[in-house]
Motif scaffolding. Structure first.
Motif, PDB file in Angstrom:
ATOM      1  N   MET A   1       0.853  -1.180   0.000  1.00  0.00           N
ATOM      2  CA  MET A   1       0.000   0.000   0.000  1.00  0.00           C
ATOM      3  C   MET A   1       0.895   1.239   0.000  1.00  0.00           C
ATOM      4  SD  MET A   1      -3.029   0.922   2.703  1.00  0.00           S
ATOM      5  CE  MET A   1      -3.396  -0.794   2.861  1.00  0.00           C
ATOM      6  N   ASP A   2       0.612   2.161  -0.868  1.00  0.00           N
ATOM      7  CA  ASP A   2       1.375   3.390  -1.010  1.00  0.00           C
ATOM      8  C   ASP A   2       0.940   4.387   0.059  1.00  0.00           C
ATOM      9  OD1 ASP A   2       2.510   5.785  -1.776  1.00  0.00           O
ATOM     10  OD2 ASP A   2       1.725   5.750  -3.810  1.00  0.00           O
ATOM     11  N   THR A   3       1.799   4.649   1.054  1.00  0.00           N
ATOM     12  CA  THR A   3       1.405   5.534   2.151  1.00  0.00           C
ATOM     13  C   THR A   3       1.200   6.970   1.693  1.00  0.00           C
ATOM     14  OG1 THR A   3       3.706   5.820   2.785  1.00  0.00           O
ATOM     15  CG2 THR A   3       2.429   4.156   3.985  1.00  0.00           C
ATOM     16  N   MET A   4       1.870   7.392   0.641  1.00  0.00           N
ATOM     17  CA  MET A   4       1.628   8.739   0.126  1.00  0.00           C
ATOM     18  C   MET A   4       0.171   8.863  -0.336  1.00  0.00           C
ATOM     19  SD  MET A   4       3.926  10.983   0.344  1.00  0.00           S
ATOM     20  CE  MET A   4       3.565  12.184  -0.909  1.00  0.00           C
ATOM     21  N   SER A   5      -0.324   7.851  -1.030  1.00  0.00           N
ATOM     22  CA  SER A   5      -1.694   7.883  -1.520  1.00  0.00           C
ATOM     23  C   SER A   5      -2.687   7.900  -0.374  1.00  0.00           C
ATOM     24  CB  SER A   5      -1.970   6.675  -2.418  1.00  0.00           C
ATOM     25  OG  SER A   5      -1.181   6.746  -3.572  1.00  0.00           O
ATOM     26  N   VAL A   6      -2.436   7.097   0.649  1.00  0.00           N
ATOM     27  CA  VAL A   6      -3.352   7.014   1.778  1.00  0.00           C
ATOM     28  C   VAL A   6      -3.450   8.358   2.484  1.00  0.00           C
ATOM     29  CG1 VAL A   6      -3.691   5.977   4.042  1.00  0.00           C
ATOM     30  CG2 VAL A   6      -3.025   4.547   2.120  1.00  0.00           C
ATOM     31  N   ASN A   7      -2.351   9.061   2.618  1.00  0.00           N
ATOM     32  CA  ASN A   7      -2.343  10.326   3.343  1.00  0.00           C
ATOM     33  C   ASN A   7      -2.813  11.507   2.506  1.00  0.00           C
ATOM     34  OD1 ASN A   7      -1.373   9.151   5.716  1.00  0.00           O
ATOM     35  ND2 ASN A   7       0.725   9.236   4.968  1.00  0.00           N
ATOM     36  N   HIS A   8      -2.943  11.333   1.225  1.00  0.00           N
ATOM     37  CA  HIS A   8      -3.305  12.440   0.347  1.00  0.00           C
ATOM     38  C   HIS A   8      -4.453  12.046  -0.569  1.00  0.00           C
ATOM     39  CE1 HIS A   8       0.175  14.669   1.706  1.00  0.00           C
ATOM     40  NE2 HIS A   8       0.897  13.598   1.504  1.00  0.00           N
ATOM     41  N   LEU A   9      -5.627  11.930   0.005  1.00  0.00           N
ATOM     42  CA  LEU A   9      -6.802  11.629  -0.806  1.00  0.00           C
ATOM     43  C   LEU A   9      -7.040  12.757  -1.795  1.00  0.00           C
ATOM     44  CD1 LEU A   9      -9.152  10.266   1.970  1.00  0.00           C
ATOM     45  CD2 LEU A   9      -8.386   9.005  -0.030  1.00  0.00           C
ATOM     46  N   PRO A  10      -7.639  12.450  -2.920  1.00  0.00           N
ATOM     47  CA  PRO A  10      -7.919  13.516  -3.891  1.00  0.00           C
ATOM     48  C   PRO A  10      -8.893  14.544  -3.323  1.00  0.00           C
ATOM     49  CG  PRO A  10      -8.825  11.401  -4.627  1.00  0.00           C
ATOM     50  CD  PRO A  10      -8.107  11.148  -3.353  1.00  0.00           C
ATOM     51  N   ASN A  11      -8.848  15.721  -3.888  1.00  0.00           N
ATOM     52  CA  ASN A  11      -9.745  16.797  -3.491  1.00  0.00           C
ATOM     53  C   ASN A  11     -11.026  16.697  -4.316  1.00  0.00           C
ATOM     54  OD1 ASN A  11     -10.725  19.245  -2.413  1.00  0.00           O
ATOM     55  ND2 ASN A  11      -9.901  20.355  -4.153  1.00  0.00           N
ATOM     56  N   PHE A  12     -12.152  16.631  -3.615  1.00  0.00           N
ATOM     57  CA  PHE A  12     -13.447  16.627  -4.286  1.00  0.00           C
ATOM     58  C   PHE A  12     -14.146  17.928  -3.947  1.00  0.00           C
ATOM     59  CE2 PHE A  12     -12.583  12.080  -3.670  1.00  0.00           C
ATOM     60  CZ  PHE A  12     -12.682  11.641  -4.977  1.00  0.00           C
ATOM     61  N   ARG A  13     -14.321  18.766  -4.923  1.00  0.00           N
ATOM     62  CA  ARG A  13     -14.916  20.089  -4.722  1.00  0.00           C
ATOM     63  C   ARG A  13     -16.304  20.003  -4.085  1.00  0.00           C
ATOM     64  NH1 ARG A  13     -16.927  24.258  -9.269  1.00  0.00           N
ATOM     65  NH2 ARG A  13     -16.880  26.101  -7.957  1.00  0.00           N
ATOM     66  N   TYR A  14     -17.118  19.053  -4.515  1.00  0.00           N
ATOM     67  CA  TYR A  14     -18.498  18.963  -4.047  1.00  0.00           C
ATOM     68  C   TYR A  14     -18.718  17.935  -2.936  1.00  0.00           C
ATOM     69  CZ  TYR A  14     -19.325  21.686  -8.272  1.00  0.00           C
ATOM     70  OH  TYR A  14     -19.293  22.662  -9.246  1.00  0.00           O
ATOM     71  N   HIS A  15     -17.671  17.273  -2.516  1.00  0.00           N
ATOM     72  CA  HIS A  15     -17.762  16.308  -1.414  1.00  0.00           C
ATOM     73  C   HIS A  15     -16.387  16.277  -0.737  1.00  0.00           C
ATOM     74  CE1 HIS A  15     -19.665  12.180  -0.196  1.00  0.00           C
ATOM     75  NE2 HIS A  15     -19.092  12.763   0.830  1.00  0.00           N
ATOM     76  N   PRO A  16     -16.082  17.337   0.057  1.00  0.00           N
ATOM     77  CA  PRO A  16     -14.722  17.535   0.533  1.00  0.00           C
ATOM     78  C   PRO A  16     -14.173  16.480   1.483  1.00  0.00           C
ATOM     79  CG  PRO A  16     -16.199  19.154   1.499  1.00  0.00           C
ATOM     80  CD  PRO A  16     -16.982  18.414   0.461  1.00  0.00           C
ATOM     81  N   ASP A  17     -15.015  15.739   2.184  1.00  0.00           N
ATOM     82  CA  ASP A  17     -14.495  14.728   3.105  1.00  0.00           C
ATOM     83  C   ASP A  17     -15.334  13.452   3.039  1.00  0.00           C
ATOM     84  OD1 ASP A  17     -13.180  13.322   5.063  1.00  0.00           O
ATOM     85  OD2 ASP A  17     -13.305  14.910   6.572  1.00  0.00           O
ATOM     86  N   PRO A  18     -15.193  12.696   1.946  1.00  0.00           N
ATOM     87  CA  PRO A  18     -16.013  11.502   1.787  1.00  0.00           C
ATOM     88  C   PRO A  18     -15.692  10.404   2.799  1.00  0.00           C
ATOM     89  CG  PRO A  18     -14.400  11.618   0.025  1.00  0.00           C
ATOM     90  CD  PRO A  18     -14.305  12.902   0.804  1.00  0.00           C
ATOM     91  N   VAL A  19     -14.562  10.471   3.450  1.00  0.00           N
ATOM     92  CA  VAL A  19     -14.257   9.505   4.515  1.00  0.00           C
ATOM     93  C   VAL A  19     -15.111   9.837   5.741  1.00  0.00           C
ATOM     94  CG1 VAL A  19     -12.476   8.594   6.066  1.00  0.00           C
ATOM     95  CG2 VAL A  19     -11.928   9.034   3.662  1.00  0.00           C
ATOM     96  N   ALA A  20     -15.144  11.099   6.135  1.00  0.00           N
ATOM     97  CA  ALA A  20     -15.936  11.511   7.298  1.00  0.00           C
ATOM     98  C   ALA A  20     -17.430  11.276   7.086  1.00  0.00           C
ATOM     99  CB  ALA A  20     -15.686  12.985   7.624  1.00  0.00           C
ATOM    100  N   THR A  21     -17.906  11.402   5.845  1.00  0.00           N
ATOM    101  CA  THR A  21     -19.328  11.192   5.578  1.00  0.00           C
ATOM    102  C   THR A  21     -19.676   9.718   5.412  1.00  0.00           C
ATOM    103  OG1 THR A  21     -19.101  11.454   3.178  1.00  0.00           O
ATOM    104  CG2 THR A  21     -19.566  13.459   4.474  1.00  0.00           C
ATOM    105  N   GLY A  22     -18.669   8.850   5.421  1.00  0.00           N
ATOM    106  CA  GLY A  22     -18.913   7.412   5.338  1.00  0.00           C
ATOM    107  C   GLY A  22     -19.101   6.869   3.942  1.00  0.00           C
TER     108      GLY A  22
END
Length: 183
Positions: A1-22
């Motif tokens: 697993m690439d730790t850089m990728s895990v720490n830097h999720l892409p930016n979604f303009r219309y859904h800024p934190d899709p991890v927090a929203t589940g």
């Protein structure tokens, strides 16, 4: 697993934190599109004409850059139910490069100031009970309702129960809006 990728999720303009929203979650599975295990996957199914379930098979990076939409001929956020006129480019970004969200009757994405609003997740009791007059007025206007109905819905609201208040924020003026949905 690439730790850089895990720490830097892409930016979604219309859904800024899709991890927090589940809607995006940790996973060691390889993405169906890029074939990489990047640490996170989209937890929901994509909208498509076929019967195959794509949930937990697509990484956020392939959603963000549009590869998943073009490779699998899918959409992620439902954009056809927007009440305001917004540019076609915004609708395309929303539907083909933005993770959707789960709701009782199917998602409805809100718009304001001629643009799609960003989704912030399920509302807390505090957010709903302390909604501004402008937020309440916007909800009443969008739903052809009055403040009495708003008050009734708010008084019965319990996060995670049979009524959902989904929070959206205008990218231009900051107005908080709610889409209310029931099981």
């Amino acid at each position: 697993m690439d730790t850089m990728s895990v720490n830097h999720l892409p930016n979604f303009r219309y859904h800024p934190d899709p991890v927090a929203t589940g809607n995006v979650g940790p996973s060691s599975s390889a993405c169906r599109v890029c074939q990489q295990a990047r640490g996170y996957v989209y937890l929901r199914d994509a909208l498509h004409e076929g019967r195959e379930d794509f949930s937990e098979q697509i990484c956020p990076w392939c959603i963000a850059d549009g590869r998943a939409a073009s490779t699998l001929d899918v959409e992620f956020a439902f954009s056809l139910d927007i009440d305001e006129v917004v540019p076609e480019t915004a609708l395309e970004e929303l539907s083909r490069r933005t993770p959707g969200y789960a709701s009782f009757q199917g998602e409805k994405w809100l718009a304001h100031c001629s643009d799609v609003c960003r989704f912030l997740g399920d509302a807390t009791m505090e957010q709903v009970s302390q909604a501004s007059a402008a937020t309440i007025a916007a909800w009443c206007a969008a739903n052809n309702a009055d403040e009495t109905l708003w008050s009734e819905l708010v008084s019965g609201y319990v996060p995670g129960a049979d009524i959902g208040f989904y929070t959206f924020e205008c990218l231009h003026c900051g107005l908080i809006q709610f889409h209310v949905d029931a099981a």
